[in-house]
Motif scaffolding. Structure first.
Motif, PDB file in Angstrom:
ATOM      1  N   UNK A 143     -11.037 -23.417  30.160  1.00  0.00           N
ATOM      2  CA  UNK A 143     -12.036 -22.340  30.147  1.00  0.00           C
ATOM      3  C   UNK A 143     -11.358 -20.980  30.260  1.00  0.00           C
ATOM      4  N   UNK A 144     -10.376 -20.878  31.138  1.00  0.00           N
ATOM      5  CA  UNK A 144      -9.644 -19.629  31.301  1.00  0.00           C
ATOM      6  C   UNK A 144      -8.899 -19.260  30.021  1.00  0.00           C
ATOM      7  N   UNK A 145      -8.244 -20.245  29.393  1.00  0.00           N
ATOM      8  CA  UNK A 145      -7.516 -20.002  28.148  1.00  0.00           C
ATOM      9  C   UNK A 145      -8.464 -19.547  27.043  1.00  0.00           C
ATOM     10  N   UNK A 146      -9.584 -20.247  26.890  1.00  0.00           N
ATOM     11  CA  UNK A 146     -10.553 -19.889  25.846  1.00  0.00           C
ATOM     12  C   UNK A 146     -11.077 -18.479  26.042  1.00  0.00           C
ATOM     13  N   UNK A 147     -11.354 -18.134  27.282  1.00  0.00           N
ATOM     14  CA  UNK A 147     -11.856 -16.796  27.593  1.00  0.00           C
ATOM     15  C   UNK A 147     -10.831 -15.735  27.198  1.00  0.00           C
ATOM     16  N   UNK A 148      -9.586 -15.929  27.579  1.00  0.00           N
ATOM     17  CA  UNK A 148      -8.542 -14.947  27.248  1.00  0.00           C
ATOM     18  C   UNK A 148      -8.314 -14.864  25.735  1.00  0.00           C
ATOM     19  N   UNK A 149      -8.298 -16.002  25.062  1.00  0.00           N
ATOM     20  CA  UNK A 149      -8.121 -15.989  23.611  1.00  0.00           C
ATOM     21  C   UNK A 149      -9.310 -15.328  22.919  1.00  0.00           C
ATOM     22  N   UNK A 150     -10.512 -15.600  23.399  1.00  0.00           N
ATOM     23  CA  UNK A 150     -11.712 -14.998  22.807  1.00  0.00           C
ATOM     24  C   UNK A 150     -11.678 -13.478  22.922  1.00  0.00           C
ATOM     25  N   UNK A 151     -11.321 -12.974  24.098  1.00  0.00           N
ATOM     26  CA  UNK A 151     -11.246 -11.525  24.266  1.00  0.00           C
ATOM     27  C   UNK A 151     -10.134 -10.924  23.414  1.00  0.00           C
ATOM     28  N   UNK A 176       0.816 -16.550  39.718  1.00  0.00           N
ATOM     29  CA  UNK A 176       0.166 -17.094  40.911  1.00  0.00           C
ATOM     30  C   UNK A 176      -1.335 -17.224  40.742  1.00  0.00           C
ATOM     31  N   UNK A 177      -1.811 -17.293  39.513  1.00  0.00           N
ATOM     32  CA  UNK A 177      -3.242 -17.308  39.242  1.00  0.00           C
ATOM     33  C   UNK A 177      -3.892 -18.625  39.652  1.00  0.00           C
ATOM     34  N   UNK A 178      -5.010 -18.541  40.341  1.00  0.00           N
ATOM     35  CA  UNK A 178      -5.813 -19.714  40.678  1.00  0.00           C
ATOM     36  C   UNK A 178      -6.895 -19.812  39.605  1.00  0.00           C
ATOM     37  N   UNK A 179      -6.717 -20.706  38.631  1.00  0.00           N
ATOM     38  CA  UNK A 179      -7.620 -20.813  37.498  1.00  0.00           C
ATOM     39  C   UNK A 179      -9.036 -21.164  37.946  1.00  0.00           C
ATOM     40  N   UNK A 180      -9.142 -22.047  38.888  1.00  0.00           N
ATOM     41  CA  UNK A 180     -10.458 -22.472  39.354  1.00  0.00           C
ATOM     42  C   UNK A 180     -11.224 -21.283  39.942  1.00  0.00           C
ATOM     43  N   UNK A 181     -10.581 -20.496  40.788  1.00  0.00           N
ATOM     44  CA  UNK A 181     -11.241 -19.347  41.383  1.00  0.00           C
ATOM     45  C   UNK A 181     -11.618 -18.313  40.319  1.00  0.00           C
ATOM     46  N   UNK A 182     -10.751 -18.105  39.354  1.00  0.00           N
ATOM     47  CA  UNK A 182     -11.020 -17.133  38.289  1.00  0.00           C
ATOM     48  C   UNK A 182     -12.221 -17.573  37.461  1.00  0.00           C
ATOM     49  N   UNK A 183     -12.284 -18.856  37.132  1.00  0.00           N
ATOM     50  CA  UNK A 183     -13.393 -19.377  36.333  1.00  0.00           C
ATOM     51  C   UNK A 183     -14.701 -19.253  37.115  1.00  0.00           C
ATOM     52  N   UNK A 185     -15.409 -17.186  39.708  1.00  0.00           N
ATOM     53  CA  UNK A 185     -15.742 -15.775  39.910  1.00  0.00           C
ATOM     54  C   UNK A 185     -16.269 -15.118  38.635  1.00  0.00           C
ATOM     55  N   UNK A 186     -15.754 -15.551  37.486  1.00  0.00           N
ATOM     56  CA  UNK A 186     -16.167 -14.963  36.229  1.00  0.00           C
ATOM     57  C   UNK A 186     -17.509 -15.511  35.744  1.00  0.00           C
ATOM     58  N   UNK A 187     -17.956 -16.598  36.341  1.00  0.00           N
ATOM     59  CA  UNK A 187     -19.219 -17.198  35.919  1.00  0.00           C
ATOM     60  C   UNK A 187     -19.107 -17.937  34.602  1.00  0.00           C
ATOM     61  N   UNK A 188     -17.897 -18.374  34.268  1.00  0.00           N
ATOM     62  CA  UNK A 188     -17.688 -19.131  33.029  1.00  0.00           C
ATOM     63  C   UNK A 188     -18.215 -20.541  33.251  1.00  0.00           C
ATOM     64  N   UNK A 189     -19.032 -20.986  32.316  1.00  0.00           N
ATOM     65  CA  UNK A 189     -19.595 -22.336  32.418  1.00  0.00           C
ATOM     66  C   UNK A 189     -18.588 -23.323  31.853  1.00  0.00           C
ATOM     67  N   UNK A 190     -18.257 -24.327  32.657  1.00  0.00           N
ATOM     68  CA  UNK A 190     -17.245 -25.304  32.271  1.00  0.00           C
ATOM     69  C   UNK A 190     -17.921 -26.544  31.720  1.00  0.00           C
TER      70      UNK A 190
END
Length: 190
Positions: A143-151, A176-183, A185-190
């Motif tokens: 989800x984090x990768x898709x979001x960054x690529x989409x932007x 040091x990124x926590x992918x779970x926390x970022x997803x 916090x961003x409200x990305x639906x997994x």
């Protein structure tokens, strides 16, 4: 943009990652396709050591195309992706395999965030390696990768529409990124 985001992801899991590396010069080698890039200053977008095979250098070149362009209107989206991938492979594949002794992967996208089959395979493998190294849930990493690529693709499309306005490139430190926390916090639906 897409190149820089992909390179930063690769830096987390691979060695010797570089953007716009120059390929080794040809020394009398003859390429099978006349569309092969035979210039001495030939470059691809990204290279990384150990992505597909341990110790081997992997080269990636990015193409973003508009599926609504006149040259793509009469063909299916799948066929358009395959044509664009084949053009990249003919331009660089043989040279990278035989001269640089590496592997080549074309990363083909549409302006509407679609990916070609080889790009899907590449980013799936990248997600797997990142999950293994970072010990994060795969769904959150993807989800984090898709979001960054989409932007990144959206920025590219806007740049094409508006023209250039130079600003210093920004890079995201994802060490040091926590992918779970970022997803979450961003409200990305997994």
């Amino acid at each position: 943009m897409v190149r820089d985001v992909t390179a930063s992801m690769l830096r987390e899991v691979c060695r010797d990652v570089s953007t716009e590396p120059t390929l080794l010069p040809l020394d009398g080698e003859h390429m099978r396709y006349r569309t092969a890039n035979t210039t001495n200053e030939a470059r691809v977008d990204i290279s990384a050591r150990g992505f597909w095979t341990r110790g081997q250098r992997a080269f990636m070149d990015i193409r973003i195309f508009d599926p609504m362009a006149a040259c793509h209107r009469e063909i299916s989206l799948e066929t358009a992706h395959q044509r664009n991938e084949q053009e990249k492979i003919r331009a660089y594949g043989e040279r990278i395999q035989h001269v640089d002794q590496g592997s080549f992967t074309p990363l083909v996208f549409t302006t509407s965030v679609g990916m070609g089959p080889k790009a899907k395979c590449f980013y799936s493998r990248l997600a797997d390696v990142m999950v293994e190294k970072k010990h994060q849930p795969r769904s959150h990493v993807v989800a984090w990768m898709r979001c960054h690529l989409s932007f990144s693709l959206l920025r590219f499309a806007l740049l094409c529409l508006r023209g250039t306005r130079y600003s210093a490139p920004t890079t995201t430190d994802i060490a040091g990124l926590d992918y779970q926390a970022t997803v979450v916090e961003s409200g990305i639906i997994v």
